[in-house]
Design an enzyme around this catalytic site. Structure first.
Site, short mmCIF file in Angstrom:
data_model
loop_
_atom_site.label_atom_id
_atom_site.label_comp_id
_atom_site.label_asym_id
_atom_site.label_seq_id
_atom_site.Cartn_x
_atom_site.Cartn_y
_atom_site.Cartn_z
N SER A 252 0.84 -1.19 0.00
CA SER A 252 0.00 0.00 0.00
C SER A 252 0.87 1.24 0.00
O SER A 252 1.97 1.22 0.53
CB SER A 252 -0.88 0.01 1.25
OG SER A 252 -0.03 0.17 2.37
N LYS A 253 0.33 2.30 -0.58
CA LYS A 253 1.18 3.48 -0.73
C LYS A 253 1.42 4.20 0.59
O LYS A 253 2.25 5.08 0.67
CB LYS A 253 0.67 4.41 -1.82
CG LYS A 253 -0.57 5.19 -1.55
CD LYS A 253 -0.80 6.13 -2.73
CE LYS A 253 -2.19 6.73 -2.64
NZ LYS A 253 -2.70 7.20 -3.88
N ARG A 254 0.70 3.82 1.62
CA ARG A 254 0.98 4.39 2.93
C ARG A 254 2.34 3.91 3.44
O ARG A 254 3.03 4.61 4.15
CB ARG A 254 -0.10 3.92 3.90
CG ARG A 254 -0.58 4.98 4.86
CD ARG A 254 -1.76 4.47 5.66
NE ARG A 254 -1.35 4.00 6.98
CZ ARG A 254 -1.04 4.79 7.98
NH1 ARG A 254 -1.09 6.10 7.84
NH2 ARG A 254 -0.68 4.29 9.15
N LYS A 255 2.73 2.71 3.05
CA LYS A 255 3.98 2.16 3.57
C LYS A 255 5.10 2.11 2.53
O LYS A 255 6.26 2.05 2.88
CB LYS A 255 3.72 0.74 4.09
CG LYS A 255 2.72 0.74 5.23
CD LYS A 255 2.68 -0.59 5.94
CE LYS A 255 1.70 -0.50 7.11
NZ LYS A 255 1.12 -1.78 7.44
N ASN A 256 4.75 2.06 1.27
CA ASN A 256 5.74 1.90 0.20
C ASN A 256 5.21 2.66 -1.00
O ASN A 256 4.03 2.55 -1.29
CB ASN A 256 5.73 0.41 -0.23
CG ASN A 256 7.01 -0.29 0.08
OD1 ASN A 256 8.09 0.26 -0.08
ND2 ASN A 256 6.88 -1.52 0.51
#
Ligand code: GLU
Length: 497
Positions: A252-256
């Site tokens: 997910s773009k929250r983490k990567n």
């Protein structure tokens, strides 16, 4: 029979690395068997689909070197390849299902469906449609339709028994029909949902193998039901494991960062990123981790797909990219790639223009503009809250701004400027005080060339990552905070003048 596969992205956001991973596997499978690989745009969600997203997805896949034989940009014998241009085809098919009693009109209002959901949740039951409108008589359906009552069309689903999904890689997967919802096939606006459009198109486009992400396993029974209602032979189906963050959660773009554009801007070579995705899908080729697309295709088979969740491990990608940069670019090739990445005459002209009013010697350019040629910046995190606004407000501003920047359609300094003014108003702080921590996050220094122009030139993906990095240093917002701040500075809460 000629093998035909497809990738079917929905153009509702940035080009996702997961789309490239699925495309690559479908491409390799088709080419391994001398078949065709298609690209179909699934833009039935009219509210969220944009032409910008479609363009970016197609360009990113092309940049990676994945080529399709038929698609919206290329045409082909089974077009149109954009679902929004196929509405009449879906309507015809829905009418067929209705006439055969395989689908029914549902007049339930969203208020009723909400109540149903609440009641089901309270009773600890999964939320699904209860079949009320299935029992309506033909006369009542005709009367309510004639009266202009809005309706959706739903799929008739067996109430008992088991559906066996034969996954080409995983073997049989059993799903009870009682776990399958009476899926909406056509919305009240007359447009199809994903399930109907996808099945109709896969059939009409003569797709022989559907290889998609495992998030679609639970949809397979609905699709198989549609194939049998239409009297069609279903394609072979295989589900790929989802890409994961290092903590094993879904990528997910929250983490990567998940956008292909980010990896392009960061200076990963397309062949290295493609090689990395191929490694995630099917491991080394003949014990070698560096291989070409042609090698991958030659050795590809569905049995080689590893079913454990492949981790999108950026250090591994760095290592691979480093090897490509050092070992695979000979002679002028390396310098040419460097130039194409960050030093095209157009880019230099824009960047130099920002420096001109601010320097005394050309050599001042190095320090002033280095941030244009960097990935993640290093600076003292204390600088983020060294201005007039306190750290908790800086944190909130970064979180709000990051979210809102993602909603900007066009990435241009004028729109960014307007957004900063709106958020400053919502937080009741001066624009100048608000921009200071953003100068730090984006340029690495509290003073630099004009922020909004710099952001425009850097591009959305690098800016997003730099803001995420700054937020990480101050503490990423919790779920509760995200919820609490969800309307702060958003366009929808603006009071009309
Ligand atoms: N449009 C779907 C997606 O974006 C396609 C899924 C499929 O391959 O059927 O994931």
């Amino acid at each position: 029979m000629k093998v035909r596969t497809r990738v079917a992205p929905s153009p509702t956001g940035d080009p996702h690395v997961g789309t490239a991973y699925v495309a690559l596997v479908n491409y390799a499978f088709a080419k391994r068997h001398g078949g065709d690989f298609l690209l179909r745009v699934e833009d039935t969600d009219r509210a969220r689909s944009t032409p910008e997203s479609e363009r970016a997805i197609l360009q990113s896949l092309q940049w990676l070197g994945i080529e399709w034989d038929e698609g919206p940009d290329k045409g082909g014998p089974h077009g149109p390849y954009r679902q929004s241009e196929r509405a009449a085809i879906y309507r015809e098919h829905v009418d067929r299902l209705l006439a055969d009693g395989h689908a029914f009109r549902c007049f339930c209002t969203s208020a009723r469906l909400d109540d149903l959901r609440v009641a089901q949740r309270a009773a600890g039951q999964p939320s699904r449609y209860d079949g009320l409108c299935r029992g309506l008589s033909a006369e009542e359906v005709a009367r309510r339709t004639a009266a202009g009552e809005p309706f959706v069309v739903r799929l008739v689903v067996p109430s008992e028994g088991i559906c066996v999904v034969r996954d080409a890689r995983r073997g049989p997967i059993e799903i009870a029909w009682s776990d399958v919802d009476m899926q909406v096939l056509m919305k009240s606006d007359g447009l199809p949902t994903y399930h109907l459009a996808n099945v109709v198109d896969d059939h009409l486009m003569e797709i022989t193998h559907v290889i998609r992400g495992e998030e679609w396993v639970s949809s397979a029974p609905k699709h198989l039901l549609l194939y049998s209602y239409f009297g069609w032979t279903p394609p072979e189906i295989a589900h790929l494991p989802l890409l994961r963050n290092p903590d094993k959660s879904k990528l997910s773009k929250r983490k990567n960062p998940t956008s292909i554009l980010f990896y392009e801007r960061m200076g990963y070579l397309p062949e290295a990123l493609l090689n990395f995705l191929a490694l995630l899908a099917a491991g080394a080729v003949d014990g070698e981790e560096l291989f070409t697309l042609a090698d991958f295709v030659e050795h590809f088979s569905l049995d080689r797909i590893s079913l454990g969740g492949p981790v999108f491990d950026v250090p591994k990608l760095d290592w691979l990219n480093g090897r490509y940069l050092r070992e695979r670019l000979e002679g002028d090739a390396f310098a040419r790639r460097v130039g194409a990445w960050g030093f095209t005459p157009e880019r230099i002209a824009r960047i130099a223009g920002l420096a001109q009013p601010r320097i005394e010697r050309l050599s001042d350019i190095g320090n002033l503009l280095a941030f244009f040629f960097a990935g993640r910046l290093t600076y003292d995190p204390a600088l983020l809250a060294a201005g007039k606004i306190e750290a908790p407000t800086v944190r909130k501003a970064l979180a709000v701004m990051q979210r809102e920047l993602d909603t900007l359609r066009a990435w241009e300094s004028a729109g960014i400027d307007a957004l900063f003014r709106r958020v400053a108003g919502a937080l009741d702080i001066k624009v100048r005080d608000l921009t200071r921590p953003f100068y730090v996050a984006v340029t690495g220094s509290p003073t630099s060339v004009p922020l909004y122009d710099a952001m425009e030139i850097l591009g959305r993906d690098i800016v997003r990552e730099r803001l995420r990095h700054a937020l990480e240093m101050l503490g990423l917002p919790s779920k509760r905070e995200q919820e609490e701040w969800k309307n702060v500075g958003s366009a929808s809460t603006e009071i009309p003048a």
